[in-house]
Write an enzyme that holds these catalytic residues in place. Structure first.
Site, PDB file in Angstrom:
ATOM      1  N   HIS A  75      25.923  43.811  23.751  1.00 20.43           N
ATOM      2  CA  HIS A  75      25.247  45.182  24.108  1.00 20.43           C
ATOM      3  C   HIS A  75      25.016  45.826  22.730  1.00 20.43           C
ATOM      4  O   HIS A  75      25.536  46.368  22.058  1.00 20.43           O
ATOM      5  CB  HIS A  75      26.526  45.893  24.616  1.00 20.43           C
ATOM      6  CG  HIS A  75      27.021  45.588  25.907  1.00 20.43           C
ATOM      7  ND1 HIS A  75      27.767  44.438  26.013  1.00 20.43           N
ATOM      8  CD2 HIS A  75      26.597  46.141  27.138  1.00 20.43           C
ATOM      9  CE1 HIS A  75      28.011  44.257  27.227  1.00 20.43           C
ATOM     10  NE2 HIS A  75      27.409  45.052  27.807  1.00 20.43           N
TER      11      HIS A  75
ATOM     12  N   HIS B 191      51.769  55.405  53.096  1.00 20.50           N
ATOM     13  CA  HIS B 191      52.574  55.411  52.089  1.00 20.50           C
ATOM     14  C   HIS B 191      53.570  54.265  51.880  1.00 20.50           C
ATOM     15  O   HIS B 191      54.497  54.032  51.683  1.00 20.50           O
ATOM     16  CB  HIS B 191      53.569  56.598  52.248  1.00 20.50           C
ATOM     17  CG  HIS B 191      52.762  57.735  51.880  1.00 20.50           C
ATOM     18  ND1 HIS B 191      51.690  58.413  52.377  1.00 20.50           N
ATOM     19  CD2 HIS B 191      53.354  58.808  50.840  1.00 20.50           C
ATOM     20  CE1 HIS B 191      51.351  59.483  51.801  1.00 20.50           C
ATOM     21  NE2 HIS B 191      52.142  59.589  50.557  1.00 20.50           N
TER      22      HIS B 191
ATOM     23  N   HIS C  67      20.821  48.614  26.521  1.00 18.81           N
ATOM     24  CA  HIS C  67      22.249  48.518  26.780  1.00 18.81           C
ATOM     25  C   HIS C  67      22.963  47.229  26.654  1.00 18.81           C
ATOM     26  O   HIS C  67      23.808  47.123  25.814  1.00 18.81           O
ATOM     27  CB  HIS C  67      22.633  49.228  28.315  1.00 18.81           C
ATOM     28  CG  HIS C  67      24.072  49.037  28.476  1.00 18.81           C
ATOM     29  ND1 HIS C  67      24.968  49.925  28.020  1.00 18.81           N
ATOM     30  CD2 HIS C  67      24.842  48.169  29.379  1.00 18.81           C
ATOM     31  CE1 HIS C  67      26.198  49.432  28.429  1.00 18.81           C
ATOM     32  NE2 HIS C  67      26.081  48.403  29.414  1.00 18.81           N
TER      33      HIS C  67
ATOM     34  N   GLU D  86      47.758  59.482  38.212  1.00 19.41           N
ATOM     35  CA  GLU D  86      48.493  58.003  38.325  1.00 19.41           C
ATOM     36  C   GLU D  86      47.601  57.167  37.223  1.00 19.41           C
ATOM     37  O   GLU D  86      48.444  56.509  36.581  1.00 19.41           O
ATOM     38  CB  GLU D  86      48.649  57.322  39.758  1.00 19.41           C
ATOM     39  CG  GLU D  86      49.505  57.845  40.630  1.00 19.41           C
ATOM     40  CD  GLU D  86      49.015  59.080  41.376  1.00 19.41           C
ATOM     41  OE1 GLU D  86      49.756  59.585  42.427  1.00 19.41           O
ATOM     42  OE2 GLU D  86      47.646  59.246  41.261  1.00 19.41           O
TER      43      GLU D  86
END
Length: 668
Positions: free
Chosen positions: A28, A473, A262, A411
């Protein structure tokens, strides 16, 4: 104004980067060409480091969040004297060299953090910055500013699009991490084109709203402007700083300012044109001696800084011997287990009926007494995960000594921040959430495993035992996913005894560990029993990952189980014994640990001659095939759950004593 040598150094970074990418035929070039000036300015005039000792503890940390631009970092490390040779640069992305395709801590000296998945590095940097404040609060004393350094991260548009970056930035602003500085390589280009096709928000306003100071560099090639703005960022002590550096991707190349810059080599003609544009008239991989000499002078300043810090540390030892010992203890990659009285911890939970999340809580709190460096928190589920350290305070902008971290409902950032805490050194982190939410943070867990860092993940509410909350859950496939991850210990303890073993194992190595705990109460299986076939659970045996807990004489079948299903398996084995069908029960709290045992031990536990085997677990059956073989069977769950009381669900999905017995009889 800068002299020409500074500009030559910047162009040396560009030239090394494009040469290496061209020779590798992959890589890159866009970021190294565009961001070379900010990288050089940071390393030459701001970053505190010593290339002779990449682990100098009071160094500044640098995280290349945009890890695809890794040749920028390798070029900087090579020029400034790290143990990365020109041969390593010439063999970019090749097997056996120190220059892999993305930065890796375990391969390249000077890499503070493995990066690649975009956005992770920003959250890692937040963890580094938090660790600095925690250790400064704990160890710094009058005349002894032992811990005092900055954390820098370099990111691009891709990083800032990722949700994890927003999660981490929000928490960093809330915590007022003034020594965190993020350099944003703002080139407005992504792989698919101009960034505004998918990313038009005002990044400055977003970060200001999150409590950051936002600064800007108009010209990403202006070293003086870059230096001034970095200095301004360092002077802001109460807010993290985002520096928006306006650059051109692929600067100087025919692809400048385009998405094609890129992720592909420039080609021989592109290399030639780039050299002409930046005025670099040297053959590939050649660096003039005066550039090396200049960079060596910078590196020598780092050596002096470390010597001064070591002198301070020696004086600190004399003035504060107890704190010095605690500091040195906290730096050990593996804590001295002699510090931890596991026998006493075990005595608190022995022969008790309790949820393993409760047992985990007792162990966590005991460990926090033995290990001042042990701390962590939950993604807003502390009271449910039972992951709060009692009487240890909450870490905040006003209390850097608090050992409970409130990550909020974040999380993914939580996992990556814990990686930064662990990588920094001096901190032993854990984090917790419901097991069904672990997939939100799977990439962070994976990075823990790749980097071999000792983060403890506590995942509670481990099965359909969650009950009425329903399938969203109730984790079904999650154990299989984590067990498939190399270098991660996954423990699903059957009772409080095996929970102690899980934590003891977690602290015996640098590997990350996931401890999967129940919501519902589980009977203590380690107590004495009148049944002569009953062996019970054991801390020492559980450390082996799999072991016999019930063994009828001349067993003709084996039931393998983990977690809450071990007690169920023992009940089934007892009933079978009454019917004169002798059965062995093997508890398998950690498959990867069992797999590491000797062939002799594995044969002793699972003898080849016994082919009638049934695996019992309230989750996917996929993990168990290699243990039960072609002749075995399963009592597992290979579909999503439902909303109902746990006992109803266990009956519905066949997790019953009678079903296990039927399976064994059919196999025999």
């Amino acid at each position: 104004m800068r002299n020409d040598l500074d500009n030559q150094c910047v162009n040396a970074i560009r030239a090394l980067s494009i040469d290496a990418i061209q020779k590798a035929k992959s890589g890159h070039p866009g970021l190294p060409l565009g961001a070379a000036a900010m990288g050089y300015e940071l390393f030459s005039n701001h970053l505190k480091f010593n290339p002779k000792n990449p682990d100098f503890f009071n160094r500044d940390r640098f995280v290349l969040s945009a890890g695809h631009g890794t040749m920028l970092l390798y070029s900087l490390l090579h020029l400034f004297g790290y143990n990365i040779s020109i041969e390593d640069i010439e063999n970019f992305r090749q097997l056996g060299y120190k220059t892999p395709g993305h930065p890796e801590t375990h391969i390249t000296p000077g890499v503070d953090c493995s990066t690649g998945p975009l956005g992770q590095g920003i959250a890692n940097a937040v963890g580094f910055a938090m660790a600095e404040t925690m250790l400064a609060e704990k160890f710094n004393r009058d005349k002894f500013n032992l811990i005092d350094h900055y954390t820098y991260a370099l990111c691009g548009e891709g990083c800032l699009m990722e949700g994890i970056a927003n999660e981490a930035a929000s928490l960093a602003g809330t915590l007022a991490l003034g020594k965190l500085i993020v350099l944003y390589d703002c080139n407005k280009i992504t792989i698919e084109g101009h960034s505004d096709i998918a990313f038009s928000e005002n990044i400055a306003t977003r970060h200001i709203a999150q409590g950051w100071q936002v600064l800007a560099v108009k010209d990403g090639n202006n070293l003086d402007e870059i230096s001034k703005v970095i200095t301004d960022a360092k002077n802001e002590k109460n807010k993290p700083s985002l520096i928006i550096v306006n650059t051109k991707i692929g600067y100087g190349s025919p692809k400048e300012g385009t998405s094609s810059a890129h992720g592909a080599p420039l080609g021989e003609n592109g290399i030639k044109q780039t050299r002409e544009k930046i005025g670099w008239n040297h053959p590939p991989f050649y660096i003039p001696d005066e550039i090396y000499a200049h960079c060596d002078m910078v590196a020598e300043k780092g050596e002096i800084l470390e010597k001064e810090w070591n002198t301070l540390l020696n004086k600190y030892e004399a003035a504060h011997p107890d704190l010095y010992k605690q500091f040195k203890d906290s730096l050990a990659a593996i804590p001295a287990l002699s510090r931890i009285d596991f026998e006493r911890i075990y005595s608190e939970v022995s022969a008790s009926t309790m949820a393993t999340r409760k047992a985990s809580s007792i162990v966590l709190n005991n460990l926090s007494e033995y290990m001042p460096e042990f701390l962590g928190g939950s993604a807003d589920l502390g009271p449910s995960n039972l992951s709060i350290l009692d009487n240890k305070g909450s870490y905040s902008k006003d209390n850097r000594g608090g050992r409970n971290i409130h990550f909020g409902v974040r999380e993914h950032a939580m996992g990556a921040i814990c990686n930064g805490l662990a990588l920094h050194g001096g901190i032993r982190p854990y984090c917790a959430t419901f097991f069904s939410f672990s997939d939100y943070m799977k990439n962070a867990v994976r990075m823990s495993a790749i980097m071999d860092i000792p983060v403890v993940y506590v995942f509670t509410h481990d099965s359909i035992g969650v009950g009425e909350d329903g399938p969203t859950h109730q984790p079904i496939e999650h154990l299989t996913g984590l067990r498939a991850m190399p270098n991660l210990k996954v423990f699903r303890p059957a009772d409080a005894c095996e929970t102690v073993a899980a934590y003891k194992s977690a602290f015996s190595e640098t590997k990350p560990a996931a401890i999967i705990a129940s919501r519902q109460d589980l009977i203590g299986l380690d107590k004495s029993d009148l049944d002569e076939d009953y062996i019970g659970t054991s801390v020492d045996e559980a450390l082996k990952g799999g072991y016999v807990v019930y063994d009828a004489k001349k067993a003709k079948a084996i039931i393998l189980a983990s977690g809450s299903e071990v007690a169920l398996a023992i009940d089934a084995a007892r009933k079978l014994s009454e019917e004169r069908i002798p059965v062995r029960v093997v508890s398998m709290p950690c498959m990867s640990e069992f797999d590491r045992q000797s062939d002799e031990y594995k044969e002793e536990v699972l003898p080849d001659r016994i082919r009638a085997r049934v695996a019992v677990e309230a989750g996917s059956s996929l993990s168990w095939g290699k243990y039960i073989g072609l002749d075995g069977d399963y009592v597992c769950i290979d579909r999503f759950g439902e909303s109902a009381k746990p006992e109803i669900l266990f009956e519905k999905y066949g997790l019953t004593k009678d079903n296990i017995i039927d399976k064994i009889k059919k196999l025999m």
